[in-house]
Design an enzyme around this catalytic site. Structure first.
Site, PDB file in Angstrom:
ATOM      1  N   ARG A 156       2.297  14.380 -24.993  1.00 46.71           N
ATOM      2  CA  ARG A 156       3.480  15.231 -25.024  1.00 46.71           C
ATOM      3  C   ARG A 156       4.010  15.425 -23.602  1.00 46.71           C
ATOM      4  O   ARG A 156       3.245  15.672 -22.667  1.00 46.71           O
ATOM      5  CB  ARG A 156       3.157  16.591 -25.655  1.00 46.71           C
ATOM      6  CG  ARG A 156       3.008  16.519 -27.172  1.00 46.71           C
ATOM      7  CD  ARG A 156       4.358  16.289 -27.834  1.00 46.71           C
ATOM      8  NE  ARG A 156       4.303  16.116 -29.276  1.00 46.71           N
ATOM      9  CZ  ARG A 156       4.304  14.939 -29.888  1.00 46.71           C
ATOM     10  NH1 ARG A 156       4.303  13.827 -29.173  1.00 46.71           N
ATOM     11  NH2 ARG A 156       4.304  14.866 -31.207  1.00 46.71           N
ATOM     12  N   HIS A 211       9.707   6.916 -24.972  1.00 45.26           N
ATOM     13  CA  HIS A 211       9.056   7.596 -26.093  1.00 45.26           C
ATOM     14  C   HIS A 211       9.049   6.700 -27.341  1.00 45.26           C
ATOM     15  O   HIS A 211       9.371   7.141 -28.446  1.00 45.26           O
ATOM     16  CB  HIS A 211       9.733   8.935 -26.409  1.00 45.26           C
ATOM     17  CG  HIS A 211       8.824   9.898 -27.128  1.00 45.26           C
ATOM     18  ND1 HIS A 211       8.987  11.259 -27.081  1.00 45.26           N
ATOM     19  CD2 HIS A 211       7.730   9.691 -27.923  1.00 45.26           C
ATOM     20  CE1 HIS A 211       8.054  11.851 -27.800  1.00 45.26           C
ATOM     21  NE2 HIS A 211       7.272  10.919 -28.320  1.00 45.26           N
TER      22      HIS A 211
END
Length: 319
Positions: free
Chosen positions: A234, A282
């Site tokens: 994250r 991502h």
């Protein structure tokens, strides 16, 4: 016999792909896709199941009778903490394909740092024939932080490639043939680590976790010369200003980042131009819609047969 309520879908990624796959998903009950403008004012009071990724803030007020919430990805930090979140099970997305994709990315990044790929790329652009002598994988210790399904698969595949692998998690995990550490042994774990792989979920404890103080504790006399930081967990777990400083002052010899504090990464961010830093947008392990909807269908079927749901989030732990 009353009609079976449709599955509510509020997913903020790949709208076209989601809409396409929803045409044939949930055949026995149908779905309500909130990305479709025609559903914006739809009455959601009868809905029992919701598949969510970064849902609208008023969703739980509009759908007060939910029985189960399904996350559209492996993480659940986008749901936990929302106002009005009901006390019902939250189920993470766990899928063989997502796990495999993540491990592919982790292994690739470790190998690129091991074999000096950034320098090779620079030499190629300069048309320079310059051989490098790299250490063998067995000379390098990869420390994996986060030993859930993704972390344990990455550990196994890094071991196949010959790396020495150790693991860390808040509470100790037992993995055959792998030395593991718990929260009280963080400094010992870091002191052994040449390449740090971050696969931690985002919780209050892991927010801003990867910072200057942590990077300074990584092994400095290993086969790579300087430690490397790799993060696909994250973005808000890392302090990007500290990564930039650590690369510039030599505390870190390189980094591979798939997640960021704010996404997309700003075009003027200094990370783009740092030496020996690999950036991906991502996409290390993107949720594939067919697999996601099949996962939800399987879990709904279990729930309605009276069987326990799988991959239920521990609210207290945050994952």
């Amino acid at each position: 016999m009353p009609a079976t309520p449709p599955v509510l879908v509020d997913i903020k990624f790949n709208a076209e792909g989601v809409a396409r796959v929803l045409k044939t998903a949930f055949a026995d009950r149908g779905s309500i896709n909130l990305a479709d403008p025609r559903n914006r004012a739809r009455d959601l009071r009868a809905v029992e199941y919701a598949l969510l990724w970064k849902p609208d803030a008023d969703l739980f007020a509009r759908a007060p009778n939910l029985k189960v919430i399904f996350s559209g990805g492996a993480g659940v930090d986008h749901i936990i903490g929302m106002d009005g979140l009901p006390e019902i099970p939250i189920v993470r997305f766990v899928d063989r394909s997502l796990t495999t994709r993540m491990s592919e990315w982790v292994v690739m990044q470790c190998l690129m740092h091991l074999r000096g790929q950034y320098t090779h790329d620079s030499h190629q652009r300069q048309r320079e024939w310059a051989k490098l002598i790299a250490p063998e994988a067995a000379e390098v210790t990869v420390g994996v932080m986060g030993l859930g399904i993704l972390g344990q698969d990455a550990v196994a595949k890094l071991r196949v490639m010959g790396f020495n692998v150790i693991g860390w998690s808040r509470s100790r995990k037992q993995i055959d043939g792998v030395e593991t550490f718990d929260a009280s042994e963080l400094d010992s774990f870091l002191a052994r680590t040449d390449i740090l792989v971050g696969l931690l979920p985002l919780t209050p404890e892991t927010s801003g976790f990867y910072d200057a103080g942590l990077f300074a504790k990584l092994r400095r006399n290993g086969a790579l010369g300087q430690p490397v930081f790799i993060n696909a967990g994250r973005g808000k777990s890392q302090v990007e200003a500290d990564i930039v400083s650590a690369i510039r002052d030599g505390t870190l010899g390189g980094a591979s980042l798939d997640v960021f504090e704010a996404e997309p990464l700003a075009s003027d961010h200094p990370l783009w131009e740092l030496r020996n830093v690999f950036i991906t947008p991502h996409d290390a392990a993107v949720s594939e819609e067919n697999a996601l909807f099949c996962h939800v269908e399987t879990q709904i079927a279990r729930f309605e047969r009276g069987e326990p749901l799988q991959f239920v989030v521990d609210r207290a732990a945050g994952y």
